[in-house]
Design an enzyme around this catalytic site. Structure first.
Site, short mmCIF file in Angstrom:
data_model
loop_
_atom_site.label_atom_id
_atom_site.label_comp_id
_atom_site.label_asym_id
_atom_site.label_seq_id
_atom_site.Cartn_x
_atom_site.Cartn_y
_atom_site.Cartn_z
N CYS A 1 66.35 36.86 45.72
CA CYS A 1 65.52 35.76 45.50
C CYS A 1 66.26 34.90 44.57
O CYS A 1 67.22 35.34 44.06
CB CYS A 1 64.40 36.59 44.59
SG CYS A 1 63.10 37.24 45.60
N GLU B 1 65.50 33.77 41.79
CA GLU B 1 65.54 34.09 40.16
C GLU B 1 66.64 35.16 39.99
O GLU B 1 67.29 34.78 39.05
CB GLU B 1 64.13 34.68 39.94
CG GLU B 1 63.01 33.74 39.75
CD GLU B 1 62.31 34.09 41.29
OE1 GLU B 1 62.82 34.20 42.32
OE2 GLU B 1 61.05 33.90 41.38
N CYS C 1 61.58 40.55 40.64
CA CYS C 1 61.99 39.46 39.80
C CYS C 1 61.32 39.68 38.51
O CYS C 1 61.82 39.26 37.49
CB CYS C 1 62.05 38.27 40.54
SG CYS C 1 63.33 37.94 41.70
N1 THU Z 1 61.41 34.33 46.83
C1 THU Z 1 62.19 33.65 45.96
O1 THU Z 1 63.22 33.67 46.15
N2 THU Z 1 61.31 33.71 44.70
C2 THU Z 1 60.03 34.10 44.53
O2 THU Z 1 59.75 33.62 43.63
C3 THU Z 1 59.08 34.33 45.53
C4 THU Z 1 59.82 34.75 46.94
C5 THU Z 1 62.14 34.42 48.31
C6 THU Z 1 62.28 35.47 48.90
C7 THU Z 1 62.50 35.33 50.29
O3 THU Z 1 63.67 34.79 50.82
C8 THU Z 1 61.42 34.15 50.72
O4 THU Z 1 61.14 33.79 49.16
C9 THU Z 1 60.03 34.71 51.32
O5 THU Z 1 59.56 35.64 50.51
#
Ligand code: THU
Length: 136
Positions: free
Chosen positions: A56, A58, A92
């Site tokens: 992610c 974060e 996260c």
């Molecule tokens: N994702 C994030 O990077 N941060 C968030 O707060 C929510 C979801 C990403 C993970 C994945 O690569 C994509 O969004 C879809 O879930």
């Protein structure tokens, strides 16, 4: 909401979001964390053909911070697409809990700007923290 740190964080989170590697979900996310010293660290989501290996935004921002010697986060910006709030996932929330105070603001933004400000405690009540490891 308008303060210069926030505005700069949004610019950096947006730039990170542009670099997201998200060919599987096509959901691009950017994040930026600010430390006590005022340093800013951004990150984007980095997906993988082996889906569970994705990271992610974060987590990327936190990794950048720790790599550069940062410890405590005092403000967080997350930017995602879509119409719903791009709130941090469960993992996260735990990662943010590690480096933030319960009242640390987390600004959830969309392409148009700020949508909602929550605190880490809003996102992660009854968090498992280092004190929970005390067995005495
Ligand atoms: N994702 C994030 O990077 N941060 C968030 O707060 C929510 C979801 C990403 C993970 C994945 O690569 C994509 O969004 C879809 O879930």
């Amino acid at each position: 909401m308008s303060n210069s740190a926030f505005d700069e964080m949004v610019v950096l989170a947006r730039a990170a979001q542009e670099n997201a590697h998200a060919p599987y979900s096509n959901f691009h996310v950017g994040a930026c964390v600010r430390t006590e010293s005022g340093a800013l660290y951004a990150g984007c989501n980095v997906e993988n053909a082996a889906y569970p290996q994705g990271q992610c935004a974060e987590a990327s921002a936190i990794g950048n911070m720790v790599t550069s010697g940062g410890h405590r986060i005092v403000e967080v910006v997350v930017i995602g697409g879509g119409e719903r709030l791009c709130t941090p996932c469960g993992g996260c929330r735990q990662r943010l809990t590690e480096f933030c105070d319960p009242d640390t603001p987390v600004h959830i933004c969309g392409t148009e700007g700020l949508r909602k400000t929550l605190t880490v405690a809003d996102l992660m009540p009854f968090a498992f923290v280092a004190d929970n490891l005390d067995k005495s």
